[in-house]
Design an enzyme around this catalytic site. Sequence first.
Site, PDB file in Angstrom:
ATOM      1  CB  SER A  32      45.313  39.799  28.932  1.00  0.00           C
ATOM      2  OG  SER A  32      46.714  39.662  29.143  1.00  0.00           O
ATOM      3  CE1 TYR A  66      44.056  36.866  33.383  1.00  0.00           C
ATOM      4  CE2 TYR A  66      45.906  36.972  31.859  1.00  0.00           C
ATOM      5  CZ  TYR A  66      44.932  37.605  32.612  1.00  0.00           C
ATOM      6  OH  TYR A  66      44.850  38.976  32.592  1.00  0.00           O
TER       7      TYR A  66
END
Length: 253
Positions: A140, A153
Site C-alpha cells: 500500500s 497497517y
Amino acid sequence: MSEISANRLVWITGASSGIGRALALRLAKSGWRVAASARSEEALLNLAKEVPESIHPYPLDVTEMDETRAVFEAIEEALGPVDMAVLGAGTYTRDGAFGFSAETAARMISVNLQGACNALDPVLQAMMRRGRGQIAIMASVAGYTGLPGGATYGATKAALNNLCEAMKPEAERRNVSLSIINPGFVDTPLTARNDFPMPFMISADEAAEHIECGLTDRRYEIIFPWKMKLAVKLLHALPAGLRFAITRKLVRT
C-alpha cells in the site's frame, strides 16, 4: 485472449472481496486459470460461479503456516505448476498512539505480513526450483510514510516493500520476477470502515486494471492512481520536520 495468459495458472490470496476478487475475475476473463483463496468458502464459491470454467476455489487462512503450504501443494497437484502468484490477503484496523493495542497490532501483522510470508515460502521455493515464475505482493502507499491512524497497517506494508525489494535481485537469478503493488485508496470493504476523506479513490475494477497492466509489463512497482503516487512520493521526500507539520494536521482525538 493473449498467448501470455492462455491456459496459465495464477494463485490469488485474498480473492473473496475487494481488489483480489476484481483481479480474479479480470484475469479469468483474460484467459488465466485462477486458484482463488480466502477464508470465506461461501464467498469463493460465489466468485467461482461467475467464471466456473476458470476459477477454482481453495479456502485458506493465510495465518496458518502449515495450512497455507498444504493448500499450495494441493493447487499444484490438481491444476499444475503455478505460473504467477498475487499475495493479496490483508486486513486493516485504525490504530495509533491513542488506545494502542498489542492485540490489534498482532492481528494485522499476522495477516498482512506473516500471512504474505506463509504464502511466499512455498511459492518462491517452487518457482526458483523450476527457474521461472512471477510473484506480486500487495502492499500500500501507506507503507511510504507513517500516517496517524495507520500505525501498524502502514508498518506491515512498509515491511512488505522492504522484503520484496531485498529479494528481487536474488529471485531474478532464478528467473523469478517479483513485483510490489502499492494501491492508494480503493473502494473496498476495508476502506468502507474509514470515516475520513479518502482522496483520489478508485473502484476495485479500476485497481484490477492497473494491476493487470503492471503484471503484464512485469513492472517492479505497480502504484496507482497517479495523483496518490505523486502525493505520497512528495510527502516521503520531505524533511522530517515538514512531514510532521503536515501529518499533525491529520491527528484525530
